[in-house]
Design a protein around this motif. Sequence first.
Motif, PDB file in Angstrom:
ATOM      1  N   CYS A  81      24.518  35.063 -14.878  1.00 29.61           N
ATOM      2  CA  CYS A  81      25.856  35.327 -14.313  1.00 29.61           C
ATOM      3  C   CYS A  81      26.850  34.528 -15.065  1.00 29.61           C
ATOM      4  N   ASP A  82      26.288  33.301 -15.359  1.00 27.81           N
ATOM      5  CA  ASP A  82      27.382  32.451 -15.796  1.00 27.81           C
ATOM      6  C   ASP A  82      27.776  32.825 -17.256  1.00 27.81           C
ATOM      7  N   ASP A  83      26.516  33.355 -18.072  1.00 29.92           N
ATOM      8  CA  ASP A  83      26.946  33.903 -19.337  1.00 29.92           C
ATOM      9  C   ASP A  83      27.735  34.966 -19.176  1.00 29.92           C
ATOM     10  N   LEU A  84      27.719  35.877 -18.294  1.00 32.14           N
ATOM     11  CA  LEU A  84      28.580  37.145 -18.198  1.00 32.14           C
ATOM     12  C   LEU A  84      29.948  36.608 -17.900  1.00 32.14           C
ATOM     13  N   ILE A  85      30.247  35.721 -17.214  1.00 31.08           N
ATOM     14  CA  ILE A  85      31.719  35.435 -16.913  1.00 31.08           C
ATOM     15  C   ILE A  85      32.068  34.063 -17.432  1.00 31.08           C
ATOM     16  N   LYS A  86      31.524  33.605 -18.649  1.00 42.96           N
ATOM     17  CA  LYS A  86      31.738  32.407 -19.255  1.00 42.96           C
ATOM     18  C   LYS A  86      33.345  32.254 -19.769  1.00 42.96           C
ATOM     19  N   GLU A  87      33.843  33.505 -20.182  1.00 41.14           N
ATOM     20  CA  GLU A  87      35.263  33.749 -20.704  1.00 41.14           C
ATOM     21  C   GLU A  87      36.260  33.963 -19.596  1.00 41.14           C
ATOM     22  N   SER A  88      35.674  34.184 -18.426  1.00 43.74           N
ATOM     23  CA  SER A  88      36.519  34.466 -17.196  1.00 43.74           C
ATOM     24  C   SER A  88      36.971  33.318 -16.332  1.00 43.74           C
ATOM     25  N   PRO A  89      38.274  33.216 -15.893  1.00 38.34           N
ATOM     26  CA  PRO A  89      38.703  32.133 -15.183  1.00 38.34           C
ATOM     27  C   PRO A  89      38.204  32.273 -13.785  1.00 38.34           C
TER      28      PRO A  89
END
Length: 108
Positions: A81-89
Amino acid sequence: MGIQDMIEGKKQWRAHVARIKALPPDYQIVYKEMQRYLFKVGPTDLAGEDLLPGIVDFFEEGAAAGKGVLQLIGSNVAAFCDDLIKESPTYADVYQKSLNGNPGTDEK
């Protein structure tokens, strides 16, 4: 947001939930854990993105290929999940920025 928008949003969510229920049981369990984690971590644009439907698409393809869910994402759901949202604030990022602001100022 008008009533028609709310009705349409509810229809889309129900269709999304129906797709989840059509997945194999192990996929459903992992999806619910991912959803819980993402809601907790809180990417600020989760509602506006295609993140959750994209996960369901990915899971549907994996299930159709006969793969187990852990073969697709690995054993660490949070890391995936962290990899999926790494670019999202995230809400944590927003909170941290508010703490870094000048004392006594209102940042809205």
